[in-house]
Design a protein around this motif. Structure first.
Motif, PDB file in Angstrom:
ATOM      1  N   ASN A   1       8.030   8.500   1.043  1.00  0.00           N
ATOM      2  CA  ASN A   1       7.814   7.642   0.181  1.00  0.00           C
ATOM      3  C   ASN A   1       8.320   6.250  -0.091  1.00  0.00           C
ATOM      4  O   ASN A   1       8.669   5.341  -0.689  1.00  0.00           O
ATOM      5  CB  ASN A   1       7.800   8.076  -1.547  1.00  0.00           C
TER       6      ASN A   1
ATOM      7  N   SER B   1       0.295   9.137   7.577  1.00  0.00           N
ATOM      8  CA  SER B   1       0.049  10.038   6.479  1.00  0.00           C
ATOM      9  C   SER B   1       0.590   9.348   5.211  1.00  0.00           C
ATOM     10  O   SER B   1       1.844   9.125   5.580  1.00  0.00           O
ATOM     11  CB  SER B   1       0.136  11.423   6.278  1.00  0.00           C
ATOM     12  N   GLY B   2      -0.058   8.774   4.040  1.00  0.00           N
ATOM     13  CA  GLY B   2       0.145   7.910   3.128  1.00  0.00           C
ATOM     14  C   GLY B   2      -0.991   7.049   3.189  1.00  0.00           C
ATOM     15  O   GLY B   2      -2.210   7.458   3.304  1.00  0.00           O
ATOM     16  N   SER B   3       0.015   5.868   2.035  1.00  0.00           N
ATOM     17  CA  SER B   3      -1.070   5.225   1.771  1.00  0.00           C
ATOM     18  C   SER B   3      -1.519   3.696   1.851  1.00  0.00           C
ATOM     19  O   SER B   3       0.525   3.156   2.711  1.00  0.00           O
ATOM     20  CB  SER B   3      -0.885   4.374   0.174  1.00  0.00           C
TER      21      SER B   3
ATOM     22  N   THR C   1       3.563   9.441   3.492  1.00  0.00           N
ATOM     23  CA  THR C   1       3.770  10.994   2.143  1.00  0.00           C
ATOM     24  C   THR C   1       5.051  11.465   3.440  1.00  0.00           C
ATOM     25  O   THR C   1       5.143  12.375   3.205  1.00  0.00           O
ATOM     26  CB  THR C   1       2.278  11.193   2.881  1.00  0.00           C
TER      27      THR C   1
ATOM     28  N   THR D   1      -5.978   5.993   0.208  1.00  0.00           N
ATOM     29  CA  THR D   1      -4.720   7.044   0.963  1.00  0.00           C
ATOM     30  C   THR D   1      -5.719   7.996   1.969  1.00  0.00           C
ATOM     31  O   THR D   1      -6.334   8.396   2.357  1.00  0.00           O
ATOM     32  CB  THR D   1      -5.361   8.200   0.072  1.00  0.00           C
TER      33      THR D   1
ATOM     34  N   SER E   1     -10.856   8.449  -1.642  1.00  0.00           N
ATOM     35  CA  SER E   1      -9.734   7.691  -1.229  1.00  0.00           C
ATOM     36  C   SER E   1      -9.203   6.751  -1.506  1.00  0.00           C
ATOM     37  O   SER E   1      -7.978   5.404  -1.001  1.00  0.00           O
ATOM     38  CB  SER E   1      -8.678   8.765   0.164  1.00  0.00           C
TER      39      SER E   1
ATOM     40  N   THR F   1      -1.490  -0.183   1.516  1.00  0.00           N
ATOM     41  CA  THR F   1      -1.944  -1.402   0.617  1.00  0.00           C
ATOM     42  C   THR F   1      -2.755  -2.976   1.298  1.00  0.00           C
ATOM     43  O   THR F   1      -1.680  -3.340   1.984  1.00  0.00           O
ATOM     44  CB  THR F   1      -1.211  -1.358  -1.034  1.00  0.00           C
TER      45      THR F   1
ATOM     46  N   SER G   1      -6.323  -0.464  -1.285  1.00  0.00           N
ATOM     47  CA  SER G   1      -5.034   0.874  -1.110  1.00  0.00           C
ATOM     48  C   SER G   1      -6.103   1.473  -0.484  1.00  0.00           C
ATOM     49  O   SER G   1      -7.264   1.712  -0.853  1.00  0.00           O
ATOM     50  CB  SER G   1      -4.353   1.200  -1.927  1.00  0.00           C
TER      51      SER G   1
ATOM     52  N   SER H   1      -4.964  10.426   6.163  1.00  0.00           N
ATOM     53  CA  SER H   1      -3.776  12.113   5.868  1.00  0.00           C
ATOM     54  C   SER H   1      -4.781  11.842   7.958  1.00  0.00           C
ATOM     55  O   SER H   1      -5.318  12.054   8.573  1.00  0.00           O
ATOM     56  CB  SER H   1      -4.510  13.254   5.594  1.00  0.00           C
TER      57      SER H   1
END
Length: 358
Positions: A12, A63-65, A25, A110, A99, A67, A108, A112
């Motif tokens: 995060n 894993s995460g976002s 994440t 998301t 996603s 942008t 953006s 995994s």
């Protein structure tokens, strides 16, 4: 980062660089990685914007976002709402649309556990599918309803075609193959775009081989000397008239023949002109017999001589006197009689009159 330098981004936490934002994440580490913004992707992509981000070392299991910020001037004439986020790992991949999120000049996604070498924005892309096991093979004339299976990463609708319908047809939708003749044809398989993999086409060569058929002349075929030849008969395996799976029936053109000759004796029955180009014929020879024609020799009645004179030539008639085609029957040799010169009655015998054809 140079050498073995590492950058660890905790869960995060936000990493931002030149319009690119990473927010894992799970804790994520980059080692000796140069992130570079370019004016075009290093890997070819259709209908993309004029910017991309490359990673000198592949990001593994991210894993995460992510942008992605861009300028209007980088849209390359594309409509912003039509764009999708793409990352490259052997091929361009776009994650599930659910996603992804787009707002003015910002996109953006998301992700995994993905592996990333490069990212950009572009219209929907498709992976290049693999098609396996659609390879050259052979069938035998008469076969039908054959399905030649294949495997593919593309699950799109398959359509089929054959370039030589005189060799084989193939059902457009099911791929069921029916042989129509011997030879080769190219079979085509086309897979429609399935939303993940782009449309693809491949082909194979089908060879249709002749059907093995055994031919056997009917045994004990014959005629009497002087008669016309009968039609020479035969049997086959599979039998004449047998229906094959492709709808054809066992049949031949042409006729059997025999070795030349009209004298009484034995002659070979040969395959002659009997054929079918869709078969490989295995022929078992047989004999044809010409038998001697039965005739009756009738000595002329009332033949005699005066005691002391020389014998006259003994005459006779023949029944029948001609062959069916009108040819006169002619025999060699002469009649004879029992021995004796005294006045009396003597029997006329066949003597040397003969011909092997009678």
């Amino acid at each position: 980062m140079k050498g073995s330098e590492q950058l660890k981004i905790s869960s995060n936490e936000i990493f931002h660089l030149d319009g690119l934002t990473l927010k894992p994440t799970e804790s994520f580490t980059m080692t000796s990685t140069v992130i570079k913004k370019t004016n075009a992707p290093q890997n070819d992509i259709l209908s993309g914007i004029t910017s991309a981000y490359t990673f000198s070392n592949t990001l593994v299991d991210f894993s995460g976002s992510i942008t992605y910020n861009y300028l209007d001037s980088e849209l390359n004439g594309l409509t912003e709402s039509d764009l999708l986020f793409h990352y490259f790992n052997s091929d361009w991949i776009s994650p599930d649309i659910a996603s992804q999120n787009i707002s003015a000049n910002q996109y953006s996604a998301t992700l995994s556990n993905v592996t990333i070498q490069e990212i950009t924005l572009a219209l929907v892309q498709r992976l290049t599918p693999t098609i396996n096991n659609f390879i050259d093979f052979g069938l035998t004339f008469g076969e039908a309803n054959h399905i030649h299976s294949y495997t593919s990463s593309n699950t799109g609708t398959a359509t089929y075609s054959s370039t030589n319908l005189s060799v084989a047809t193939i059902d457009t939708n099911t791929g069921s193959i029916t042989t129509t003749g011997i030879g080769t044809t190219t079979l085509w398989l086309s897979l429609a775009d399935d939303g993940t993999y782009k449309a693809a086409t491949t082909s194979l060569t089908l060879t249709v081989n002749p059907l093995a058929v055994t031919l056997s002349p009917t045994l004990s075929q014959s005629k009497v000397h002087g008669d016309a030849d009968p039609s020479l008969s035969y049997t086959s395996n599979p039998a004449v008239g047998t229906s094959l799976s492709n709808g054809a029936t066992i049949a031949f053109s042409g006729t059997l023949t025999r070795t030349a000759g009209e004298d009484a004796g034995t002659y070979s029955i040969t395959i002659g002109t009997l054929t079918n180009t869709n078969y490989t014929l295995s022929y078992t020879p047989a004999d044809f017999n010409i038998t001697a024609k039965p005739i009756t020799i009738i000595p002329t009645a009332g033949q005699s001589k005066t005691y002391g004179l020389a014998d006259a030539t003994l005459s006779y008639t023949i029944s029948p006197s001609t062959l069916p085609d009108g040819t006169a029957i002619s025999l060699g040799g002469t009649l004879s009689r029992t021995t004796g010169e005294n006045v009396g009655t003597y029997t006329i015998t066949i003597g040397t009159v003969s011909d092997t054809n009678y």
